[in-house]
Design a protein around this motif. Structure first.
Motif, PDB file in Angstrom:
ATOM      1  N   ASP A 687       0.852  -1.191   0.000  1.00 32.53           N
ATOM      2  CA  ASP A 687       0.000   0.000   0.000  1.00 32.53           C
ATOM      3  C   ASP A 687       0.892   1.246   0.000  1.00 32.53           C
ATOM      4  N   PHE A 688       0.436   2.272  -0.707  1.00 33.27           N
ATOM      5  CA  PHE A 688       1.255   3.473  -0.744  1.00 33.27           C
ATOM      6  C   PHE A 688       0.380   4.688  -1.006  1.00 33.27           C
ATOM      7  N   THR A 689       0.974   5.855  -0.800  1.00 31.11           N
ATOM      8  CA  THR A 689       0.253   7.110  -0.999  1.00 31.11           C
ATOM      9  C   THR A 689       1.133   8.061  -1.804  1.00 31.11           C
ATOM     10  N   ILE A 690       0.544   8.711  -2.770  1.00 33.94           N
ATOM     11  CA  ILE A 690       1.259   9.769  -3.489  1.00 33.94           C
ATOM     12  C   ILE A 690       0.433  11.045  -3.360  1.00 33.94           C
ATOM     13  N   GLY A 691       1.089  12.118  -2.987  1.00 31.61           N
ATOM     14  CA  GLY A 691       0.373  13.375  -2.862  1.00 31.61           C
ATOM     15  C   GLY A 691       0.792  14.337  -3.951  1.00 31.61           C
ATOM     16  N   ALA A 692      -0.066  15.317  -4.248  1.00 28.11           N
ATOM     17  CA  ALA A 692       0.289  16.369  -5.194  1.00 28.11           C
ATOM     18  C   ALA A 692       0.125  17.695  -4.451  1.00 28.11           C
ATOM     19  N   LYS A 693       1.240  18.369  -4.200  1.00 23.42           N
ATOM     20  CA  LYS A 693       1.183  19.640  -3.441  1.00 23.42           C
ATOM     21  C   LYS A 693       0.707  20.754  -4.360  1.00 23.42           C
ATOM     22  N   LEU A 694      -0.371  21.376  -3.960  1.00 26.70           N
ATOM     23  CA  LEU A 694      -0.933  22.462  -4.776  1.00 26.70           C
ATOM     24  C   LEU A 694      -0.940  23.751  -3.976  1.00 26.70           C
ATOM     25  N   LEU A 695      -0.785  24.845  -4.705  1.00 25.26           N
ATOM     26  CA  LEU A 695      -0.883  26.161  -4.067  1.00 25.26           C
ATOM     27  C   LEU A 695      -2.039  26.897  -4.733  1.00 25.26           C
ATOM     28  N   VAL A 696      -3.014  27.313  -3.916  1.00 22.88           N
ATOM     29  CA  VAL A 696      -4.167  28.033  -4.468  1.00 22.88           C
ATOM     30  C   VAL A 696      -4.063  29.493  -4.052  1.00 22.88           C
ATOM     31  N   ILE A 697      -4.116  30.385  -5.028  1.00 22.59           N
ATOM     32  CA  ILE A 697      -4.041  31.817  -4.715  1.00 22.59           C
ATOM     33  C   ILE A 697      -5.385  32.457  -5.081  1.00 22.59           C
ATOM     34  N   VAL A 705      -2.674  23.033  -0.346  1.00 19.61           N
ATOM     35  CA  VAL A 705      -3.496  21.820  -0.177  1.00 19.61           C
ATOM     36  C   VAL A 705      -2.781  20.640  -0.842  1.00 19.61           C
ATOM     37  N   GLU A 706      -3.206  19.467  -0.453  1.00 20.15           N
ATOM     38  CA  GLU A 706      -2.552  18.292  -1.022  1.00 20.15           C
ATOM     39  C   GLU A 706      -3.534  17.135  -1.225  1.00 20.15           C
ATOM     40  N   PRO A 707      -4.163  17.056  -2.406  1.00 22.03           N
ATOM     41  CA  PRO A 707      -4.973  15.870  -2.704  1.00 22.03           C
ATOM     42  C   PRO A 707      -4.046  14.652  -2.856  1.00 22.03           C
ATOM     43  N   LYS A 708      -4.579  13.485  -2.552  1.00 25.44           N
ATOM     44  CA  LYS A 708      -3.707  12.301  -2.531  1.00 25.44           C
ATOM     45  C   LYS A 708      -4.311  11.123  -3.276  1.00 25.44           C
ATOM     46  N   LEU A 709      -3.401  10.329  -3.764  1.00 25.54           N
ATOM     47  CA  LEU A 709      -3.801   9.026  -4.302  1.00 25.54           C
ATOM     48  C   LEU A 709      -3.364   7.979  -3.290  1.00 25.54           C
ATOM     49  N   ARG A 710      -4.299   7.149  -2.900  1.00 18.35           N
ATOM     50  CA  ARG A 710      -3.940   6.049  -1.997  1.00 18.35           C
ATOM     51  C   ARG A 710      -4.173   4.732  -2.714  1.00 18.35           C
ATOM     52  N   SER A 711      -3.234   3.839  -2.494  1.00 18.70           N
ATOM     53  CA  SER A 711      -3.429   2.498  -3.037  1.00 18.70           C
ATOM     54  C   SER A 711      -3.409   1.524  -1.872  1.00 18.70           C
TER      55      SER A 711
END
Lengths: 797, 127
Positions: A687-697, A705-711
């Motif tokens: 099992d693993f998690t990958i996040g995508a760091k986003l900056l909202v202006i 914010v950081e939406p993530k993919l979890r497996s």
């Protein structure tokens, strides 16, 4: 050890037998007695070796490499039986096993019929000898010990009490790419274990297991039938060579006929059992995929079928004395059938088809590869030399006049059409040898017209007399059948809505065969039941062809998403997913689907599970069999309903560092959050998690914010982000190399904003297969017809 | 007698030329170099290794399955397949896809997954 000794002795016995038969042929007194002794000795030794192998499988003797590679401890006795032929070594062994059994019957048969035994058994035992070389310890013996060539055994299969022993250090290896550890089972390790008094059987406690695709009833019976067919195909070959040896072409055709029928019957049945396996277990959705492995065993079957028809002509002509017609053709086809069985073995066992077949193959090694070629060429050359030597003589009695309206010409043309079909399949299937392949269209488009011709010829040939038919009497005989055929096929074409011209002609052709054969079968079944074999077989064939038209032309398919408890309408059914339950001790999951139409309610349960064997999701279809159709359901996926993705938003694909604007706000993809530790977990299949760091202006406000993919357990889910202050909802929809896919929407407008009720969704591929029952019924009837003919032709010998 | 052979000969000739024609129409070559694949508009069989790091995407609504493969030279190519994830896919090391390259994607009509060859073979090859 004993196993290999038995096999080596059997090899020696088979050589002895061939030599003794040769001496007998040369006229040495008493040689035949030794030869027969040789046949029995070979047979007993092979049977003993087979029992030993089965015993080793049943008792989990993992010191044998074969048992370790293909078996496991948790299997039922029936499945352990399949282990016998799950791998190359075992299936060769099975071939040898059935060959000696067939040999025994053949010995009994030939010893009672003239001077056949010496020549036929000499050739047949030569075949057995070559097959025994194949299972010799230097090639593909199932009795080779696991340490002979170093094998890496997963640590989990090793008895844990021994792993910590000091000497083990030198033999444990770790694969860094997936963090799995292996023990190198080599001669050195074996020597150490041996001196330490540790039996290998206690050291290795578990085998690799049996491929889950093979764990079913059809795989228990398909290979044995196939190899009985293979073993029997060597018999017409032996008869043909025996005829060439003696230069006598009169009796062999009669004596070989029941064997040719038997070999063709068993081989055909085996092929269709494989087809049923593909349909009912593999989830192909059909019974035939023109897969090279299927094709390669179909080719010798077609040649066998062609030979049956030319055999028939030779038999008929013999009634007037002489050798009869098509002597050469019959010799060639008999030889060819067996050569094509060997060629099939070569194609499927040499690893040549590795990239072009769904069947997985392991290259067997150079030595076996070469031997398979030698095997094929040896028997080809024996046949060719025999024919070349006798050719001049054979040509003498081929002088016959043909009349256009004669049964023999129709039969011969039918055989030619069959051979043409075999050539087509042979060319397509052999293409991978020179690095090519053909689309399925190639087979379909070429074989459809041939099937039509065969159907028409079959009907016509039965309405024609031998030698010569007057045009008038032919018309008289034909018209009733023709009228019935036209009416029946018109009805089918109109009611069934067949708008493809070729399929319409095919329907007509199949109906014609069906009507003509049924008519004759009914007429003669009372008085001369044994003569009805051919008509029964052809009736089966006609039904089979109609089934092919129906399923090939009118299968409907649809992908359906089933929310739990919510009926979905498709193909006139209300389909409802009821939920799943664990089956087979929780190893698999059955997904219950209710099919309701008017008052009838049926439940079918396709299965999905994760297999430890190949760490993959396995899917098994389930079928509701009805009189006129099958309702076929293949599971595709199941989601628990945690997924609240909303695909209505605006979609973007972003690289690291890129930004987009949405509703006057800027969204920047800063970077991936994918630390080494997660990367390792992913590679290990965990099992693993990958996040995508986003900056909202949003004006002066910045949000990270950081939406993530979890497996988890192989299921992927996304964790999405809602920013109430910025009225934004950002959903991650995909992760690729260096890029992410996001879907952005206004929170206030998003219909999904309200917490959604959890719904389980089961996605399936559903299809309706009209009249597929005709295919199976046709096969059964054809086999019955064959059986009747075998009885008749045996009585005639 | 002569006529029979001429007639038969013509039929055989027609048969073989028709078969040869259809063969050239339906044949699929193997191509393992992605640069060549991307420049070809023919249907090809392509062998590549699945780039595990890039994951795969299954779009349930459109029933599309997407993943990336890599050839021996390290060229990457995205593959789109209409259908669900094939059995065995997760454990596949190499895949054989049949289809055409168009607009940045290889549109596969068929996926054949090759499971990892036995560990021993990899290991002995490496050591």
């Amino acid at each position: 050890m004993i196993g290999n000794i038995l096999l080596t002795l059997a090899l020696a016995a088979s050589v002895f037998t061939v030599v003794m038969y040769y001496l007998d042929f040369k006229g040495y007194v008493n040689a035949k007695i030794y030869a027969r002794l040789g046949v029995h000795t070979t047979t007993i030794l092979v049977i003993a070796a087979s029992i030993l192998l089965f015993h080793a499988i049943l008792t989990h003797q993992y010191q044998y490499k074969y048992v370790y590679e293909y078996s496991g401890s948790g299997l039922s006795t029936g499945l352990l039986l399949s282990t016998f032929w799950a791998g190359q070594q075992g299936s060769f062994m099975l071939w040898v096993f059935f060959s000696v059994l067939v040999g025994l019957v053949l010995l009994d048969y030939t010893s009672k019929r003239g001077d056949l035994e010496t020549r036929v058994m000499m050739v047949y035992m030569l075949v057995v000898f070559f097959l025994l070389i194949l299972v010799n310890p230097t090639l593909k013996s199932p009795f080779n010990y696991i340490w002979v060539d170093p094998v890496f055994i997963n640590l989990k299969n090793i008895n844990h009490t021994y792993i910590s022993m000091p000497f083990m250090r030198d033999f444990i290896f770790t694969d860094t790419t997936n963090n799995q550890s292996f023990v190198k089972m080599s001669k050195e390790l074996y020597a150490i274990l041996h001196t330490s008094g540790i039996p290998i059987n206690e050291f290795i406690v578990e085998g690799k297991g049996l491929n889950p695709l093979l764990q079913n009833f059809w795989m228990q019976i398909h290979p044995p039938f196939l190899f009985i067919g293979f073993a029997m195909s060597a018999v017409p070959y032996s008869f043909a060579i025996a005829a060439l040896i003696k230069n006598d072409y009169r009796d062999w055709i009669k004596q070989s006929f029941p064997w040719l029928l038997g070999a063709t019957m068993v081989l055909g049945l085996a092929i269709m059992l494989g087809g049923y396996w593909a349909y009912g277990v593999l989830g192909w959705g059909g019974y035939w995929g023109w897969d090279p492995v299927e094709n390669s065993s179909l080719i010798p079957w077609i040649i066998g079928a062609a030979a049956i028809h030319t055999f028939l002509i030779q038999r008929k002509y013999q009634a007037k004395g002489g050798n009869g017609r098509f002597v050469k053709t019959n010799l060639i086809l008999s030889i060819l059938m067996f050569i094509l069985v060997l060629y099939s073995t070569f194609l499927t066992r040499s690893g040549i088809l590795g990239d072009s077949s769904v069947h997985s193959f392991v290259a067997p090694g150079m030595l076996v590869y070469l031997f398979l070629i030698i095997l094929m060429l040896t028997f080809l050359f024996i046949g060719l030399i025999g024919l070349a030597v006798r050719w001049k003589y054979l040509e003498k009695f081929e002088n016959f006049q043909d009349n256009f309206l004669s049964r023999e010409l129709a039969l011969f043309t039918g055989s030619v059409a069959l051979i043409a079909s075999a050539i087509i399949i042979l060319v397509g299937t052999s293409a991978p040898i020179w690095g090519q392949a053909v689309e399925i269209k190639f087979y379909n488009e070429l074989n459809l017209p041939i099937a039509i011709i065969i159907g028409l010829l079959n009907g016509i040939s039965l309405l024609l007399s031998w030698k010569f038919t007057k045009g008038k009497s032919f018309w008289k005989r034909t018209r009733t059948s023709l009228v019935i055929t036209i009416i029946a096929s018109a009805l089918i074409i109109i009611l069934g809505g067949i708008n493809d011209v070729m399929l319409a002609i095919m329907t007509f052709s199949s109906m014609f065969t069906l009507i003509v054969n049924l008519e004759i079968a009914f007429k003669i079944i009372k008085d001369k039941a044994l003569y009805a074999g051919a008509y029964i077989a052809h009736t089966g064939l006609a039904l089979f062809m109609l089934g092919v038209v129906a399923t090939g032309g009118f299968t409907q398919e649809k992908q359906i998403e089933l929310e739990k408890g919510k009926p979905v309408k498709a193909f006139g059914y209300n389909i409802t997913f009821l939920g799943y339950k664990p089956v087979e001790n929780g190893k698999k999951f059955a997904f219950n689907v209710q099919l309701q139409k008017e008052n009838s309610v049926e439940i079918i349960s396709p299965v999905m599970y994760r297999s430890d064997f190949n760490n993959s999701l396995m899917r098994e279809p389930d079928i509701l069999n009805m009189l006129t159709k099958d309702f076929y359901v293949t599971p595709l996926s199941y989601s628990t309903g945690d997924d609240t993705r909303n695909h209505n938003g605006e979609k973007f694909t972003l690289k690291e560092g890129e930004e987009i604007s949405f509703d006057n706000k800027t969204i920047k993809f800063v970077e991936f959050d994918f630390p080494q530790s997660e990367m390792n977990k992913m590679r290990a299949g965990g099992d693993f998690t990958i996040g995508a760091k986003l900056l909202v202006i949003d004006g002066n406000n910045k949000y990270e914010v950081e939406p993530k993919l979890r497996s988890a357990n192989g299921n992927r889910s996304y964790e999405n982000v809602s920013l109430e202050n910025a009225d934004l909802r950002i959903e991650l929809t995909g992760l690729n190399a260096g890029t992410i896919d996001i879907s952005v929407s206004k929170l206030s407008e998003s219909s999904q904003a309200a917490p959604k009720k959890k719904t389980e969704v089961f996605t399936v591929e559903a299809s309706i297969k009209p009249f597929i029952g005709l295919v199976w019924l046709g096969v059964i009837i054809t086999v019955l017809g064959f059986a009747v003919s075998i009885v008749r032709r045996t009585k005639e010998t | 007698m002569k006529n029979k052979y001429i007639f038969g000969g013509i039929i055989i000739l027609i048969f073989f030329s028709f078969m040869a024609y259809l063969f050239t129409q339906t044949n699929i070559s193997y191509e393992n170099n992605f640069t060549k694949v991307m420049n070809s508009n023919k249907t090809l069989k392509v062998t590549g290794s699945w780039v595990r790091e890039n994951n795969y995407v299954y779009d349930k609504e459109k029933n599309l399955f997407m993943f990336t493969i890599k050839d021996e030279n390290g060229n990457m190519m995205k593959v789109i397949y209409k259908g669900s994830i094939p059995n065995n896919f997760e454990s596949a090391t190499s895949v054989v896809v049949t289809g055409k390259y168009k607009d940045g994607y290889f549109h596969a009509s068929d996926i054949l997954t090759k499971c990892p060859s036995k560990y021993q073979e990899q290991y002995t090859a490496g050591s």
